[in-house]
Scaffold this active site. Structure first.
Site, short mmCIF file in Angstrom:
data_model
loop_
_atom_site.label_atom_id
_atom_site.label_comp_id
_atom_site.label_asym_id
_atom_site.label_seq_id
_atom_site.Cartn_x
_atom_site.Cartn_y
_atom_site.Cartn_z
N GLU A 23 0.06 -5.25 22.76
CA GLU A 23 0.67 -3.94 23.05
C GLU A 23 -0.03 -3.24 24.21
O GLU A 23 -1.26 -3.26 24.28
CB GLU A 23 0.57 -3.08 21.78
CG GLU A 23 1.48 -1.88 21.77
CD GLU A 23 1.61 -1.28 20.36
OE1 GLU A 23 1.43 -0.05 20.25
OE2 GLU A 23 1.87 -2.02 19.41
N GLY B 120 6.42 4.40 14.70
CA GLY B 120 6.40 4.53 13.25
C GLY B 120 6.17 5.94 12.74
O GLY B 120 6.91 6.44 11.88
N GLY C 1 0.84 -1.19 0.00
CA GLY C 1 0.00 0.00 0.00
C GLY C 1 0.87 1.23 0.00
O GLY C 1 2.02 1.21 -0.46
N ARG C 2 0.36 2.34 0.57
CA ARG C 2 1.13 3.58 0.58
C ARG C 2 2.47 3.41 1.30
O ARG C 2 3.52 3.77 0.79
CB ARG C 2 0.33 4.69 1.28
CG ARG C 2 -0.94 5.13 0.58
CD ARG C 2 -1.60 6.24 1.40
NE ARG C 2 -2.86 6.71 0.84
CZ ARG C 2 -4.04 6.19 1.15
NH1 ARG C 2 -4.11 5.19 2.01
NH2 ARG C 2 -5.15 6.67 0.62
N ILE C 3 2.40 2.87 2.52
CA ILE C 3 3.63 2.75 3.32
C ILE C 3 4.53 1.66 2.75
O ILE C 3 5.75 1.84 2.65
CB ILE C 3 3.29 2.46 4.79
CG1 ILE C 3 2.53 3.66 5.40
CG2 ILE C 3 4.55 2.19 5.60
CD1 ILE C 3 1.96 3.41 6.78
N HIS D 69 6.25 1.51 19.29
CA HIS D 69 5.28 2.02 18.32
C HIS D 69 5.61 3.47 17.92
O HIS D 69 4.82 4.39 18.12
CB HIS D 69 3.86 1.95 18.89
CG HIS D 69 2.81 1.87 17.83
ND1 HIS D 69 1.72 1.05 17.92
CD2 HIS D 69 2.67 2.52 16.63
CE1 HIS D 69 0.95 1.18 16.85
NE2 HIS D 69 1.52 2.07 16.06
N ALA E 113 3.57 -2.51 11.16
CA ALA E 113 2.14 -2.49 10.84
C ALA E 113 1.31 -2.64 12.11
O ALA E 113 1.03 -1.66 12.79
CB ALA E 113 1.82 -3.60 9.83
N ARG E 114 0.92 -3.87 12.43
CA ARG E 114 0.16 -4.17 13.65
C ARG E 114 0.74 -5.43 14.28
O ARG E 114 1.06 -6.40 13.59
CB ARG E 114 -1.32 -4.36 13.34
CG ARG E 114 -2.06 -3.06 13.03
CD ARG E 114 -2.18 -2.17 14.27
NE ARG E 114 -2.99 -0.98 14.02
CZ ARG E 114 -2.49 0.21 13.69
NH1 ARG E 114 -1.17 0.34 13.52
NH2 ARG E 114 -3.31 1.25 13.52
#
Length: 326
Positions: free
Chosen positions: A268, A289, A156-158, A287, A238-239
């Site tokens: 998390e 990012g 995707g975008r990232i 986290h 991501a997650r």
């Protein structure tokens, strides 16, 4: 004038913009998320909700918010919101894409370089006074990055921004899994689409850039790791639940993969038992990012812009479900 609830600390600029627009704003200037019961109580009269990814806006919360018209999530991911239920109830939902793409990709590549060259281990080695002499083959030998193969799981975008850094900055061959990648991006990077097993078998570095969905939950397990090269590194910005952390720990301890760099975690903010104590060829970050001052402020501005548009009866620039509303 609408009643707006901001669930957590976002800084004063965004709050002030909403108040200047004439809205009644309840601002909870705290860094800890509310409990489910607290959030259910707080949204009783709310028409506009500004929330963070740590706020679980599920069916129970939506049941408690009969006046809710719009949810502005200050994040690009929205797995914390039951968008399907919101859509059925005519509630707009928006996110904050684009503004954090390059910053998150920077961080993903920083983690890639850090694990490849064992930067945190080297830092600890120096601070412990263990560097006593230069060696041709020191105990902290790393991996080359330039010219290697980068596998992007989720273009995707990232993912595309990570791929661009690898291909154009480090001469890397790019493999990817995704649907709908723009032909121009594919051509620019000479990227090749692959199945996940193909990508895993060939990649020296695997960057996870997929959203968290039922299909991607525990996408990476011991079975997945066994398909990777024993010299490969895994990077996740991501997650957390995309990786089964107990299995990752086994893969690291048994040398099934060479290393991993994680910015997000399955439960998390906690890590799986044993993972926190494991230091060899593992890089962890809390986290971070999109965590630059400039980008986080842009995320707030984007969320506020989305909310103001939605409450004014206009299409929010980043609406996720406008076409699904009844």
């Amino acid at each position: 004038m609408a009643k707006i609830l901001i669930t957590q600390h976002i800084g004063e600029a965004g709050v002030q913009k909403l108040r200047e627009a004439g809205h009644e704003v309840t601002y909870r200037d705290e860094t800890e998320p509310m409990t489910l019961a607290e959030l259910q109580t707080a949204v009783r009269y709310t028409e506009g909700l500004v929330c963070l990814l740590t706020d679980k806006v599920d069916t129970a919360v939506l049941d408690a918010a009969p006046h809710l018209k719009m949810i502005a999530n200050v994040a690009v991911g929205y797995d914390n919101i039951d968008v399907g239920v919101a859509s059925k109830r005519g509630i707009l939902v928006s996110n904050t894409p684009d503004v954090l793409t390059e910053t998150t990709a920077d961080h993903a590549f920083a983690l890639l370089l850090a694990i490849a060259r064992r930067v945190p281990e080297a830092d600890a080695f120096m601070r412990a006074g263990s560097y006593e002499k230069f060696e041709m083959f020191p105990p902290l030998l790393g991996l080359d990055v330039y010219g290697k193969t980068l596998g992007v799981v989720g273009m995707g975008r990232i993912g595309a921004a990570v791929a661009r850094r690898g291909a154009l900055g480090f001469g890397m061959k790019v493999l990817y899994t995704a649907n709908g990648v723009k032909t121009a991006v594919e051509q620019e990077l000479s990227a090749q689409k692959a199945t996940l097993p193909e990508l895993l078998r060939q990649s020296d570095f695997v960057s996870i850039n997929v959203p968290l969905t039922p299909e991607t939950h525990h996408l990476f397990t011991l079975e997945t790791f066994r398909q990777m090269k024993p010299t490969a590194c895994l990077i996740n910005t991501a997650r957390g639940p995309v990786i089964k952390e107990d299995d990752l720990l086994v893969a690291l301890r048994e040398g099934i993969i060479w290393g991993a760099a994680l910015d997000v975690f399955e439960a998390e903010p906690k890590m799986a038992p044993g993972l926190a104590e494991y230091h060899e060829r593992l890089v962890v970050a809390p986290h971070l990012g999109s965590a630059t001052g400039e980008t986080r402020q842009k995320m707030v501005e984007t969320a506020v812009t989305n909310l103001l548009a939605g409450l004014a009866g206009q299409p929010p620039p980043n609406a996720l479900n406008a076409e699904q509303l009844p």
